[in-house]
Write a protein that holds these residues in place. Structure first.
Motif, PDB file in Angstrom:
ATOM      1  N   ALA A 419     -11.610   1.095   8.892  1.00 52.96           N
ATOM      2  CA  ALA A 419     -10.673   0.970   7.778  1.00 52.96           C
ATOM      3  C   ALA A 419     -10.512   2.309   7.054  1.00 52.96           C
ATOM      4  O   ALA A 419      -9.384   2.727   6.738  1.00 52.96           O
ATOM      5  N   TYR A 420     -11.622   2.985   6.817  1.00 49.54           N
ATOM      6  CA  TYR A 420     -11.534   4.266   6.098  1.00 49.54           C
ATOM      7  C   TYR A 420     -11.033   5.389   6.998  1.00 49.54           C
ATOM      8  O   TYR A 420     -10.416   6.351   6.510  1.00 49.54           O
ATOM      9  N   LEU A 421     -11.250   5.270   8.295  1.00 53.64           N
ATOM     10  CA  LEU A 421     -10.661   6.226   9.229  1.00 53.64           C
ATOM     11  C   LEU A 421      -9.137   6.116   9.194  1.00 53.64           C
ATOM     12  O   LEU A 421      -8.416   7.124   9.222  1.00 53.64           O
ATOM     13  N   THR A 422      -8.648   4.890   9.103  1.00 54.54           N
ATOM     14  CA  THR A 422      -7.209   4.662   8.960  1.00 54.54           C
ATOM     15  C   THR A 422      -6.695   5.316   7.678  1.00 54.54           C
ATOM     16  O   THR A 422      -5.657   5.996   7.669  1.00 54.54           O
ATOM     17  N   PHE A 423      -7.436   5.111   6.592  1.00 54.20           N
ATOM     18  CA  PHE A 423      -7.077   5.711   5.312  1.00 54.20           C
ATOM     19  C   PHE A 423      -6.988   7.237   5.429  1.00 54.20           C
ATOM     20  O   PHE A 423      -6.036   7.859   4.944  1.00 54.20           O
ATOM     21  N   CYS A 424      -7.983   7.833   6.092  1.00 51.28           N
ATOM     22  CA  CYS A 424      -8.003   9.292   6.266  1.00 51.28           C
ATOM     23  C   CYS A 424      -6.779   9.776   7.030  1.00 51.28           C
ATOM     24  O   CYS A 424      -6.128  10.760   6.638  1.00 51.28           O
ATOM     25  N   CYS A 425      -6.463   9.099   8.125  1.00 51.66           N
ATOM     26  CA  CYS A 425      -5.333   9.536   8.956  1.00 51.66           C
ATOM     27  C   CYS A 425      -4.020   9.455   8.199  1.00 51.66           C
ATOM     28  O   CYS A 425      -3.141  10.310   8.359  1.00 51.66           O
ATOM     29  N   SER A 451      -8.142  -4.688   1.512  1.00 56.50           N
ATOM     30  CA  SER A 451      -9.041  -4.129   0.498  1.00 56.50           C
ATOM     31  C   SER A 451      -8.968  -2.608   0.453  1.00 56.50           C
ATOM     32  O   SER A 451      -8.910  -2.007  -0.621  1.00 56.50           O
ATOM     33  N   VAL A 452      -8.957  -1.964   1.623  1.00 57.31           N
ATOM     34  CA  VAL A 452      -9.007  -0.499   1.685  1.00 57.31           C
ATOM     35  C   VAL A 452      -7.620   0.124   1.594  1.00 57.31           C
ATOM     36  O   VAL A 452      -7.434   1.172   0.967  1.00 57.31           O
ATOM     37  N   LEU A 453      -6.629  -0.522   2.198  1.00 55.44           N
ATOM     38  CA  LEU A 453      -5.300   0.100   2.339  1.00 55.44           C
ATOM     39  C   LEU A 453      -4.214  -0.550   1.498  1.00 55.44           C
ATOM     40  O   LEU A 453      -3.090  -0.058   1.448  1.00 55.44           O
ATOM     41  N   GLY A 454      -4.547  -1.655   0.842  1.00 54.25           N
ATOM     42  CA  GLY A 454      -3.521  -2.483   0.199  1.00 54.25           C
ATOM     43  C   GLY A 454      -2.708  -1.791  -0.872  1.00 54.25           C
ATOM     44  O   GLY A 454      -1.551  -2.168  -1.114  1.00 54.25           O
ATOM     45  N   ASP A 455      -3.288  -0.771  -1.547  1.00 51.87           N
ATOM     46  CA  ASP A 455      -2.522  -0.079  -2.591  1.00 51.87           C
ATOM     47  C   ASP A 455      -1.262   0.580  -2.039  1.00 51.87           C
ATOM     48  O   ASP A 455      -0.284   0.792  -2.778  1.00 51.87           O
ATOM     49  N   ASN A 456      -1.280   0.907  -0.750  1.00 52.31           N
ATOM     50  CA  ASN A 456      -0.104   1.521  -0.121  1.00 52.31           C
ATOM     51  C   ASN A 456       0.910   0.494   0.365  1.00 52.31           C
ATOM     52  O   ASN A 456       1.993   0.872   0.828  1.00 52.31           O
ATOM     53  N   PHE A 457       0.546  -0.798   0.269  1.00 52.10           N
ATOM     54  CA  PHE A 457       1.410  -1.849   0.805  1.00 52.10           C
ATOM     55  C   PHE A 457       1.542  -2.982  -0.222  1.00 52.10           C
ATOM     56  O   PHE A 457       1.141  -4.115   0.047  1.00 52.10           O
ATOM     57  N   PRO A 458       2.089  -2.714  -1.399  1.00 48.86           N
ATOM     58  CA  PRO A 458       2.199  -3.769  -2.416  1.00 48.86           C
ATOM     59  C   PRO A 458       3.073  -4.920  -1.926  1.00 48.86           C
ATOM     60  O   PRO A 458       4.140  -4.715  -1.347  1.00 48.86           O
ATOM     61  N   ASP A 459       2.547  -6.133  -2.138  1.00 47.04           N
ATOM     62  CA  ASP A 459       3.288  -7.359  -1.811  1.00 47.04           C
ATOM     63  C   ASP A 459       3.607  -7.509  -0.325  1.00 47.04           C
ATOM     64  O   ASP A 459       4.560  -8.207   0.057  1.00 47.04           O
ATOM     65  N   ILE A 460       2.797  -6.851   0.521  1.00 45.94           N
ATOM     66  CA  ILE A 460       2.985  -6.979   1.966  1.00 45.94           C
ATOM     67  C   ILE A 460       1.682  -7.491   2.574  1.00 45.94           C
ATOM     68  O   ILE A 460       0.614  -6.932   2.306  1.00 45.94           O
ATOM     69  N   PRO A 461       1.709  -8.543   3.379  1.00 44.15           N
ATOM     70  CA  PRO A 461       0.479  -9.022   4.022  1.00 44.15           C
ATOM     71  C   PRO A 461       0.010  -8.034   5.090  1.00 44.15           C
ATOM     72  O   PRO A 461       0.839  -7.324   5.693  1.00 44.15           O
TER      73      PRO A 461
END
Length: 487
Positions: A419-425, A451-461
């Motif tokens: 999850a955090y590797l995705t965040f880094c990329c 949890s880790v990436l959701g701030d970049n995807f508001p209101d998206i599952p």
């Protein structure tokens, strides 16, 4: 603090005894109370961190009832919890009836304090069973000693033994519910909890145990409902208030959580727990000035023997770090380390303070030192990487997250690293690798992805993150991925 003790202190008989005793202290008539009644009053004072008053009450009990077992057991247990094993044994040896059940149970507790497991205490209690007429009750009470001390596997053995004595009894169900609950065997625990609640829907303790099992299954809303049942029965129940506040904060309902914690602090102003939890909640909301004030109140309320003291120091250290009071942050951290003596968490916390205050190189050195001292190095390394990601030092975290992915045997650690590797990329503008990892984490663990990436995807599952990014990058969603496993 034991919430069961607090419920006992609300009983009318206890309140009457307390009133008679305190009236005597204020110049009223002498209060003749039994030794066990005075010991209950001492426990009441102790739970409110009123140590001197507890000691005075116990000494009065011994003057009124010289050599009585209950007050001496109280003193022995106090010495035991303070780490004075020899002092506890000396008090125990002064009790005239060495075969009294409470003395036997104290001996078992001493063994639990002196050893790393439950085997010796269990063998000792087995040897004592034949000395008591009510074998089943002795087995039942022995099982709860292991439950109280967190030795749930041993407790389960004693519960099964009790079931052989009293099959199908209510007490048998209680034992199994508590033992399986402590082991987080949720299906078995819920089976017995539901039987108990069917027979007694007013059993607050088991509504809360059910909430705990629901929390383990990440069924937060159901856990909140169970807390609501508990509070409908007892609106001021200690653990129910704290538990529901914690669940609400997990759900993002911080305002209601604060209201519950404020109510808790008004009901139990002598207890630091509510102040500590509210301070931590304020920290999580970045309300550091308010958190500092609340945590200082928690520190004032806590006694020197408070089990919350190390956590209070840690939270104040965190608050000071976020306020960039670096020297004060290290001072409180040192005070916390003086109590818990965990070198790995101490080094990680030092790294966090340094990172918060822009000493990135020094922070990384502390994290690596913690990794070398850790018995779970990849999990510790992940902790440092997460901290680096939170401050957007992704280029520092990236190679170590790759290493964790390749080396760790823990699937949970591997998923978190993914999850955090995705965040880094994403932050480092590596689109092919970002898409590859994003697709994988959203498939493997959509909740963690949120949890880790959701701030970049508001209101998206999470299931739609991958296609959303492809649209943003003008990539045909039907086009095959351009990246194989990223090297």
């Amino acid at each position: 603090m034991n919430d069961e003790d607090l419920s006992f202190f609300e009983e009318e008989e206890f309140k009457e005894n307390l009133a008679r005793y305190e009236s005597m202290l204020q110049g009223g008539p002498s209060a003749y109370l039994d030794a066990d009644e005075l010991t209950d009053i001492a426990e009441y004072y102790l739970n409110r961190h009123r140590q001197q008053e507890a000691d005075a009450c116990i000494q009065y009990a011994l003057r009124l009832h010289p050599g009585s077992t209950d007050p001496l057991i109280f003193i022995a247990r106090q010495k035991m919890f303070a780490g004075d094993q020899e002092g506890a044994k000396a008090v125990r040896d002064s009790i005239s009836d060495a075969n009294d059940r409470e003395v036997v149970f104290l001996n078992a507790e001493l063994l639990l304090h002196e050893t790393t497991g439950a085997e010796e205490a269990s063998k000792y209690l087995e040897q004592q069973i034949g000395n008591y007429e009510d074998t089943a009750l002795f087995i039942y009470d022995s099982a709860y000693i292991f439950i109280d001390y967190g030795f749930f596997e041993e407790a389960l053995k004693w519960a099964q033994w009790y079931a052989g004595q009293k099959p199908g009894s209510k007490k048998c169900k209680y034992l199994f519910a508590d033992a399986y609950g402590g082991l987080y065997e949720t299906d078995m625990a819920k089976r017995y909890i539901n039987q108990i609640l069917d027979e007694n829907p007013y059993a607050v303790k088991y509504w809360l145990l059910l909430a705990d099992m629901q929390l383990q299954e990440n069924r937060i809303n159901e856990a909140i409902d169970s807390c609501d049942f508990a509070l409908a029965i007892d609106e001021n129940h200690v653990r129910a208030l704290l538990f529901k506040a914690g669940l609400l904060s997990q759900n993002g309902d911080f305002d209601t959580a604060h209201q519950l914690l404020d109510r808790y602090c008004q009901l139990y102003p002598w207890d630091e727990t509510g102040l500590l939890y509210d301070g931590a909640l304020l920290n999580n909301q970045n309300r550091y000035e308010e958190a500092y004030e609340k945590l200082q109140k928690a520190l004032d309320a806590a006694g020197k023997q408070s089990p919350n003291l190390a956590q209070i120091y840690q939270q104040i250290s965190f608050t000071c770090s976020c306020l960039h009071h670096e020297e004060e942050a290290f001072r409180y951290l040192d005070m916390a380390y003086g109590l818990d003596k965990n070198p790995v968490s101490y080094l990680v916390a030092q790294g966090n303070i340094l990172l918060e205050n822009r000493h990135v190189d020094e922070a990384c050195l502390r994290y690596m030192e913690a990794v070398h001292k850790s018995e779970t190095p990849y999990e510790t390394l992940l902790t440092g990487c997460v901290a680096l990601c939170e401050f957007y030092h992704t280029e520092r975290a990236y190679p170590y997250l790759r290493l964790i992915m390749q080396r760790t045997a823990s699937e949970d650690t591997k998923e978190q690293a993914l999850a955090y590797l995705t965040f880094c990329c994403g932050h480092m503008n590596l689109p092919d690798k970002y898409l590859y990892y994003l697709k994988k984490i959203c498939k493997d663990n959509p909740q963690l992805a949120r949890s880790v990436l959701g701030d970049n995807f508001p209101d998206i599952p999470p299931e739609e993150y991958y296609d959303h990014v492809k649209r943003m990058l003008n990539i045909d969603k039907n086009k095959p991925d351009s990246a194989d496993y990223p090297q």
